[in-house]
Scaffold this active site. Structure first.
Site, PDB file in Angstrom:
ATOM      1  N   ASN A  12       0.798  -1.146  -0.136  1.00 37.91           N
ATOM      2  CA  ASN A  12       0.030  -0.098   0.035  1.00 37.91           C
ATOM      3  C   ASN A  12       0.939   1.114   0.033  1.00 37.91           C
ATOM      4  O   ASN A  12       1.749   1.346   1.052  1.00 37.91           O
ATOM      5  CB  ASN A  12      -1.036  -0.050   1.423  1.00 37.91           C
ATOM      6  CG  ASN A  12      -1.703   1.164   1.308  1.00 37.91           C
ATOM      7  OD1 ASN A  12      -1.507   2.183   0.948  1.00 37.91           O
ATOM      8  ND2 ASN A  12      -3.098   0.948   1.693  1.00 37.91           N
ATOM      9  N   HIS A  15       1.178   6.247   1.877  1.00 39.86           N
ATOM     10  CA  HIS A  15       1.837   7.324   2.691  1.00 39.86           C
ATOM     11  C   HIS A  15       2.823   7.723   2.115  1.00 39.86           C
ATOM     12  O   HIS A  15       3.416   8.800   2.703  1.00 39.86           O
ATOM     13  CB  HIS A  15       1.814   6.651   4.254  1.00 39.86           C
ATOM     14  CG  HIS A  15       0.917   6.111   4.869  1.00 39.86           C
ATOM     15  ND1 HIS A  15      -0.072   7.476   5.188  1.00 39.86           N
ATOM     16  CD2 HIS A  15      -0.032   5.058   5.050  1.00 39.86           C
ATOM     17  CE1 HIS A  15      -1.345   6.939   5.657  1.00 39.86           C
ATOM     18  NE2 HIS A  15      -1.194   5.269   5.397  1.00 39.86           N
ATOM     19  N   HIS A  48      -5.663   3.716  -1.672  1.00 38.77           N
ATOM     20  CA  HIS A  48      -7.005   4.179  -1.225  1.00 38.77           C
ATOM     21  C   HIS A  48      -7.197   5.547  -1.815  1.00 38.77           C
ATOM     22  O   HIS A  48      -6.722   6.539  -1.238  1.00 38.77           O
ATOM     23  CB  HIS A  48      -6.979   4.136   0.238  1.00 38.77           C
ATOM     24  CG  HIS A  48      -8.086   4.259   0.835  1.00 38.77           C
ATOM     25  ND1 HIS A  48      -8.529   4.344   2.490  1.00 38.77           N
ATOM     26  CD2 HIS A  48      -9.401   4.553   0.591  1.00 38.77           C
ATOM     27  CE1 HIS A  48      -9.760   4.585   2.712  1.00 38.77           C
ATOM     28  NE2 HIS A  48     -10.056   4.647   1.629  1.00 38.77           N
ATOM     29  N   ARG A  50      -9.176   8.287  -1.298  1.00 33.66           N
ATOM     30  CA  ARG A  50     -10.160   8.728  -0.134  1.00 33.66           C
ATOM     31  C   ARG A  50     -11.112  10.047  -0.649  1.00 33.66           C
ATOM     32  O   ARG A  50     -10.768  10.669  -1.422  1.00 33.66           O
ATOM     33  CB  ARG A  50      -9.649   9.470   1.033  1.00 33.66           C
ATOM     34  CG  ARG A  50      -8.855   8.140   1.849  1.00 33.66           C
ATOM     35  CD  ARG A  50      -8.461   8.678   3.202  1.00 33.66           C
ATOM     36  NE  ARG A  50      -7.813   7.592   4.002  1.00 33.66           N
ATOM     37  CZ  ARG A  50      -8.466   7.134   4.744  1.00 33.66           C
ATOM     38  NH1 ARG A  50      -9.731   7.417   5.302  1.00 33.66           N
ATOM     39  NH2 ARG A  50      -8.237   5.908   5.629  1.00 33.66           N
ATOM     40  N   ARG A  54      -6.983  12.667   0.723  1.00 34.26           N
ATOM     41  CA  ARG A  54      -5.954  13.127   1.757  1.00 34.26           C
ATOM     42  C   ARG A  54      -4.468  12.383   1.374  1.00 34.26           C
ATOM     43  O   ARG A  54      -3.629  13.121   1.569  1.00 34.26           O
ATOM     44  CB  ARG A  54      -6.389  12.153   3.101  1.00 34.26           C
ATOM     45  CG  ARG A  54      -5.607  12.529   4.201  1.00 34.26           C
ATOM     46  CD  ARG A  54      -6.281  11.754   5.373  1.00 34.26           C
ATOM     47  NE  ARG A  54      -7.616  11.742   5.404  1.00 34.26           N
ATOM     48  CZ  ARG A  54      -8.095  10.632   6.423  1.00 34.26           C
ATOM     49  NH1 ARG A  54      -7.460  10.023   6.981  1.00 34.26           N
ATOM     50  NH2 ARG A  54      -9.345  10.831   6.315  1.00 34.26           N
ATOM     51  N   GLU A  75      -8.544   0.667  -2.812  1.00 33.77           N
ATOM     52  CA  GLU A  75      -9.673   0.734  -1.759  1.00 33.77           C
ATOM     53  C   GLU A  75     -10.514   1.785  -1.957  1.00 33.77           C
ATOM     54  O   GLU A  75      -9.911   2.841  -2.290  1.00 33.77           O
ATOM     55  CB  GLU A  75      -8.631   0.930  -0.636  1.00 33.77           C
ATOM     56  CG  GLU A  75      -7.870  -0.457  -0.308  1.00 33.77           C
ATOM     57  CD  GLU A  75      -6.853  -0.329   0.930  1.00 33.77           C
ATOM     58  OE1 GLU A  75      -7.097   0.960   1.858  1.00 33.77           O
ATOM     59  OE2 GLU A  75      -6.110  -1.106   1.468  1.00 33.77           O
ATOM     60  N   THR A 105     -18.112  -1.522  12.044  1.00 33.94           N
ATOM     61  CA  THR A 105     -18.360  -2.056  13.377  1.00 33.94           C
ATOM     62  C   THR A 105     -17.885  -1.507  14.253  1.00 33.94           C
ATOM     63  O   THR A 105     -17.031  -0.518  14.145  1.00 33.94           O
ATOM     64  CB  THR A 105     -17.990  -3.531  13.121  1.00 33.94           C
ATOM     65  OG1 THR A 105     -16.491  -3.435  12.895  1.00 33.94           O
ATOM     66  CG2 THR A 105     -18.622  -4.171  11.721  1.00 33.94           C
ATOM     67  N   THR A 106     -17.947  -2.056  15.625  1.00 33.83           N
ATOM     68  CA  THR A 106     -17.104  -1.380  16.704  1.00 33.83           C
ATOM     69  C   THR A 106     -15.742  -1.458  16.556  1.00 33.83           C
ATOM     70  O   THR A 106     -15.190  -0.504  17.010  1.00 33.83           O
ATOM     71  CB  THR A 106     -17.823  -2.224  17.817  1.00 33.83           C
ATOM     72  OG1 THR A 106     -17.494  -3.559  17.807  1.00 33.83           O
ATOM     73  CG2 THR A 106     -19.022  -1.760  18.469  1.00 33.83           C
ATOM     74  N   GLU A 156     -11.116  -9.093   3.213  1.00 33.27           N
ATOM     75  CA  GLU A 156      -9.795  -8.928   3.906  1.00 33.27           C
ATOM     76  C   GLU A 156     -10.166  -8.847   5.472  1.00 33.27           C
ATOM     77  O   GLU A 156     -11.029  -7.867   5.833  1.00 33.27           O
ATOM     78  CB  GLU A 156      -9.215  -7.470   3.272  1.00 33.27           C
ATOM     79  CG  GLU A 156      -7.842  -7.102   3.980  1.00 33.27           C
ATOM     80  CD  GLU A 156      -7.104  -6.339   3.180  1.00 33.27           C
ATOM     81  OE1 GLU A 156      -7.065  -6.249   2.111  1.00 33.27           O
ATOM     82  OE2 GLU A 156      -6.286  -5.563   3.918  1.00 33.27           O
ATOM     83  N   HIS A 199      -3.630  -4.387   7.968  1.00 28.09           N
ATOM     84  CA  HIS A 199      -3.730  -3.047   8.728  1.00 28.09           C
ATOM     85  C   HIS A 199      -2.920  -3.131  10.081  1.00 28.09           C
ATOM     86  O   HIS A 199      -2.997  -4.013  10.848  1.00 28.09           O
ATOM     87  CB  HIS A 199      -5.102  -2.691   9.117  1.00 28.09           C
ATOM     88  CG  HIS A 199      -5.459  -1.353   9.587  1.00 28.09           C
ATOM     89  ND1 HIS A 199      -5.741  -0.356   8.647  1.00 28.09           N
ATOM     90  CD2 HIS A 199      -4.951  -0.736  10.911  1.00 28.09           C
ATOM     91  CE1 HIS A 199      -5.527   0.938   9.315  1.00 28.09           C
ATOM     92  NE2 HIS A 199      -5.194   0.638  10.627  1.00 28.09           N
TER      93      HIS A 199
HETATM   94  N1  PXP Z   1      -5.876  -3.120   4.319  1.00 27.56           N
HETATM   95  C1  PXP Z   1      -6.795  -2.131   4.171  1.00 27.56           C
HETATM   96  C2  PXP Z   1      -8.223  -2.387   3.701  1.00 27.56           C
HETATM   97  C3  PXP Z   1      -6.534  -0.788   4.459  1.00 27.56           C
HETATM   98  O1  PXP Z   1      -7.501   0.192   4.363  1.00 27.56           O
HETATM   99  C4  PXP Z   1      -5.104  -0.661   4.713  1.00 27.56           C
HETATM  100  C5  PXP Z   1      -4.654   0.908   4.924  1.00 27.56           C
HETATM  101  O2  PXP Z   1      -5.253   1.397   6.115  1.00 27.56           O
HETATM  102  C6  PXP Z   1      -4.307  -1.606   5.037  1.00 27.56           C
HETATM  103  C7  PXP Z   1      -4.600  -3.073   4.465  1.00 27.56           C
HETATM  104  C8  PXP Z   1      -2.699  -1.253   5.034  1.00 27.56           C
HETATM  105  O3  PXP Z   1      -2.571  -0.881   6.483  1.00 27.56           O
HETATM  106  P1  PXP Z   1      -1.221  -0.279   6.918  1.00 27.56           P
HETATM  107  O4  PXP Z   1      -1.116   0.791   6.105  1.00 27.56           O
HETATM  108  O5  PXP Z   1      -1.567  -0.036   8.249  1.00 27.56           O
HETATM  109  O6  PXP Z   1      -0.273  -1.506   6.684  1.00 27.56           O
END
Ligand code: PXP
Length: 256
Positions: A12, A15, A48, A50, A54, A75, A105-106, A156, A199
């Site tokens: 991903n 960032h 992603h 958004r 962002r 995403e 969800t919570t 996922e 994540h």
């Molecule tokens: N999977 C999904 C669905 C995400 O939204 C993200 C980013 O938040 C990630 C994986 C990757 O998470 P991270 O950047 O914390 O490794």
């Protein structure tokens, strides 16, 4: 027991764009990061888009689609705007994620149970366009059943609670959340879903998750990009890939 199948790594790159956007302008370029990740052995690139743009922008998505040879996993929130962007670009995959509080969800995943009626059209329109749909959900049987009912081929599993417990050095929490992830991966595979996870994963937390044989893909971003500041992106992706391989095939990697 049969050999577990290969575990794909989706990198991903969001960032990289976060850093770029902190100053405006063009650098660092997330597309360049994607090409380096590809060279380092990533199996896919995740980005992603958004609603507030962002990090990744519309033009990043266009450039990724034209320059990548790896599959792109987009995403997206379940909104009309994102649906039309996905249908226009036709990425390999789309992962539907929550963006608003009421979609969660919570613990943080998409609520596929309560959101069934809203999600149905997104899953079928994306699937109808040959885009592989996944739903980002908590490792919970009711969420897996809901994903199956919706006709999503992939889920996922949200690893955030497990990673939080690992960072807090909470042994009981780690064990609890790892058990939930393992049982959810087994259950998901048993009802015919392809199961991914991601994540918050780091070098320290990835191996127990990568060792779950039913998982087909991990998506990892923030840690890899942060680590790239110190060692470079190629090295951070290579190290993560090696840890995943060690977890999957402990005997063969030990013998090397
Ligand atoms: N999977 C999904 C669905 C995400 O939204 C993200 C980013 O938040 C990630 C994986 C990757 O998470 P991270 O950047 O914390 O490794």
């Amino acid at each position: 027991m049969s050999e577990p199948s290969a575990l794909r790594l989706g990198v991903n790159i969001d960032h990289v764009a976060t850093v770029r956007n902190a100053r405006g302008g063009d650098v660092p370029d997330p597309v360049r990061a994607a090409l380096i990740a590809e060279h380092a052995g990533a199996d896919g690139i995740t980005a992603h888009l958004r609603e507030d743009r962002r990090h990744i922008t519309d033009s990043d998505i266009s450039r990724l689609m034209s320059q990548l040879t790896l599959p792109l996993n987009l995403e997206m929130a379940a909104t009309e705007e994102m649906l039309s962007i996905a249908l226009r670009h036709q990425p390999h995959a789309a992962c539907i994620v929550p963006e608003r509080r009421e979609e969660r969800t919570t613990e943080g995943g998409l609520d596929a149970v309560a959101g069934h009626n809203h999600l149905q059209r997104f899953v079928s329109e994306l699937g109808g366009a040959d885009i592989r749909v996944s739903l980002f959900i908590e490792p919970d049987k009711s969420q897996l059943d809901a994903a199956k009912r919706l006709g999503a081929p992939v889920v996922e599993l949200h690893t955030g609670a497990y990673c939080d417990a690992a960072i807090a050095d909470d042994g009981a929490g780690v064990e609890h959340h790892l058990r939930r992830l393992t049982e959810a991966a087994q259950y998901g595979a048993s009802i015919g879903l392809e199961v991914h996870a991601g994540h918050g994963l780091t070098y320290d937390s990835v191996k127990p998750v990568a060792a779950i044989p039913e998982l087909a893909e991990l998506n990892i971003g923030h840690f890899l990009v942060g680590e790239a500041i110190f060692v470079g992106l190629q090295a951070s992706v290579l190290r993560m890939r090696a840890l995943m391989d060690e977890a999957r095939h402990p005997m063969s990697t030990a013998a090397q």
